[in-house]
Motif scaffolding. Structure first.
Motif, short mmCIF file in Angstrom:
data_model
loop_
_atom_site.label_atom_id
_atom_site.label_comp_id
_atom_site.label_asym_id
_atom_site.label_seq_id
_atom_site.Cartn_x
_atom_site.Cartn_y
_atom_site.Cartn_z
N ILE A 76 0.82 -1.21 0.00
CA ILE A 76 0.00 0.00 0.00
C ILE A 76 0.85 1.26 0.00
O ILE A 76 0.67 2.16 -0.84
CB ILE A 76 -0.96 -0.03 1.21
N ILE A 90 -7.34 6.34 -2.94
CA ILE A 90 -7.28 4.89 -2.71
C ILE A 90 -8.66 4.41 -2.30
O ILE A 90 -9.37 5.09 -1.56
CB ILE A 90 -6.24 4.55 -1.61
N THR A 92 -10.90 1.20 -0.58
CA THR A 92 -10.83 -0.01 0.25
C THR A 92 -12.24 -0.32 0.77
O THR A 92 -13.22 0.21 0.27
CB THR A 92 -9.83 0.19 1.39
N LEU A 104 -3.74 2.86 5.82
CA LEU A 104 -4.48 3.88 5.08
C LEU A 104 -4.73 5.11 5.94
O LEU A 104 -4.70 6.25 5.44
CB LEU A 104 -5.79 3.31 4.56
N VAL A 114 -9.01 8.50 0.98
CA VAL A 114 -9.41 7.09 1.01
C VAL A 114 -10.93 6.99 1.02
O VAL A 114 -11.61 7.65 1.81
CB VAL A 114 -8.84 6.36 2.24
#
Length: 402
Positions: A76, A90, A92, A104, A114
């Motif tokens: 990551i 990103i 997730t 994260l 995120v």
């Protein structure tokens, strides 16, 4: 009976025997040029091939690490730092392992953005949510293969296809699924995949990261250029040798173990749900790991149940995390939309190949007795008494209506 194999597993006799010489006679540093070092290098190469073969990868695509957490961090952060000039977004899920979630969280302090996709009652994301979350700034998707707490398996192959079409790097934490279900990195369409030794009857402190050929990332540990310069530091040769052997054994016995473990798991689920009132299965009933079942029991507290089972010789775990001054409901179970009060009454049972002689009937009887004992002391359960302190006269002892 040990029923917490999702936490760690026993090192198998075959693995231990293969490791043993590398603590004593074969102690050379694999980076040296003389004989004893070359022997260690050969052992390292064999282990790398065994790991690669187990997931249909090439040996040069395998980087050895200290375990799943380091592999997740390397994947990551390595991609985020490498591609930060291309984007900072990103994607997730909200049920990832702390090795992903906390990594994260750290990146968010560095101005990365995120998106946490929701899971639904079955613990699985919706592909439509993923597609809607992708932006021009998305550089990485990281979604776990199988959840360590409830055992549900995400549609990784489909996610990987979407990521590949969009030119987005895709990482999956396969620590729980590796050695339990078939993993083919080509079919899954992943760029990075994290696995760990101690979940498959190998030693602790060893893991690997699959990095698809052509994928570039920024190293986190700098040193003497080991592991193709991606992970510095003298390799843990005994541990890696054991990991390689564990991979070989797991791959050879995968189908046999899948059948045995899923059969025991299904028997446990059926008998728990039919024997214990107000018992529920957490996560999807079908799309799940063959060795894991997670239950919740109304009006009890998980840690107390673990202690009662331990006193009877059964080691298991609960979804709630307890410390001396806080009691936090499991984020994974809460993400399913469950009542936080019910979440605290969870129990995770995770099997291993050596569980095949497990007496399910005996265990379920002890579990039922333990749950009943805790409910006798539970104010939540006793709220169902009527006003004069006796069980409901209309519906009887099993009343859940009044």
């Amino acid at each position: 009976m040990y029923l917490d194999n999702s936490a760690t597993t026993q090192v198998s006799e075959e693995v231990f025997k293969e490791m043993e010489p590398f603590f004593t006679e074969e102690f050379g540093n694999p980076s040296t040029l003389y004989g004893i070092g070359r022997e260690s290098k050969k052992a390292l190469d064999l282990a790398r091939k065994r790991v690669a073969d187990a997931i249909n990868a090439k040996p040069e695509e395998i980087i050895f690490t200290s375990g799943g957490s380091e592999s997740d961090n390397l994947a990551i952060k390595g991609i985020a730092f490498k591609l930060k000039n291309k984007g900072n977004h990103i994607i997730t899920t909200n049920i990832e392992h702390p090795a992903v979630k906390n990594t994260l969280g750290f990146l968010e302090t560095l101005d990365f953005k995120v998106t946490y996709l929701p899971v639904y009652e079955n613990g699985i994301i919706k592909i439509e949510d993923l597609k809607e979350a992708i932006t021009d700034e998305t550089i990485l998707i990281t979604i776990m293969h199988g959840n360590n707490e409830i055992g549900t398996i995400q549609p990784i192959e489909e996610i990987g296809k979407i990521a590949r079409e969009k030119g987005i790097k895709f990482h999956t934490d396969a620590v729980q699924t590796f050695g339990k279900v078939d993993i083919d990195v080509e079919k899954l369409n992943v760029d990075l995949l994290a696995i760990s030794s101690h979940k498959i009857n190998g030693p602790k402190g060893v893991g690997a990261l699959y990095i698809k050929k052509g994928t570039r990332l920024t190293p986190l540990i700098h040193g003497g250029g080991q592991e193709r310069g991606i992970r510095g530091g003298t390799e843990n040769v005994p541990g890696i040798v054991g990991f390689g052997k564990a991979c070989e054994l797991a791959a050879a016995q995968l189908d046999e173990h899948y059948e045995k473990l899923s059969s025991i798991r299904d028997e446990i689920i059926e008998k728990v749900l039919t024997t214990i009132p107000e018992a529920y299965l957490n996560g999807d009933a079908e799309t799940r790991l063959p060795n894991l079942a997670n239950f919740r029991f109304k009006a009890i507290e998980g840690e107390s149940l673990i202690l009662l089972l331990d006193a009877k010789g059964y080691q298991a775990s609960t979804g709630s995390a307890c410390s001396s001054n806080t009691l936090e409901a499991s984020p994974v179970l809460t993400a399913l939309g469950l009542d936080p009060v019910d979440v605290h009454g969870s129990l995770r049972l995770s099997l291993a190949p050596e569980s095949e002689n497990f007496d399910v009937d005996e265990f379920v009887n002890i579990l039922a007795e333990s749950v009943a004992r805790l409910r006798q002391m539970s104010p939540l359960w006793n709220q169902e008494l009527d006003y004069d302190g006796v069980m409901c006269k209309k519906h009887g002892d099993d009343c859940r209506k009044c």
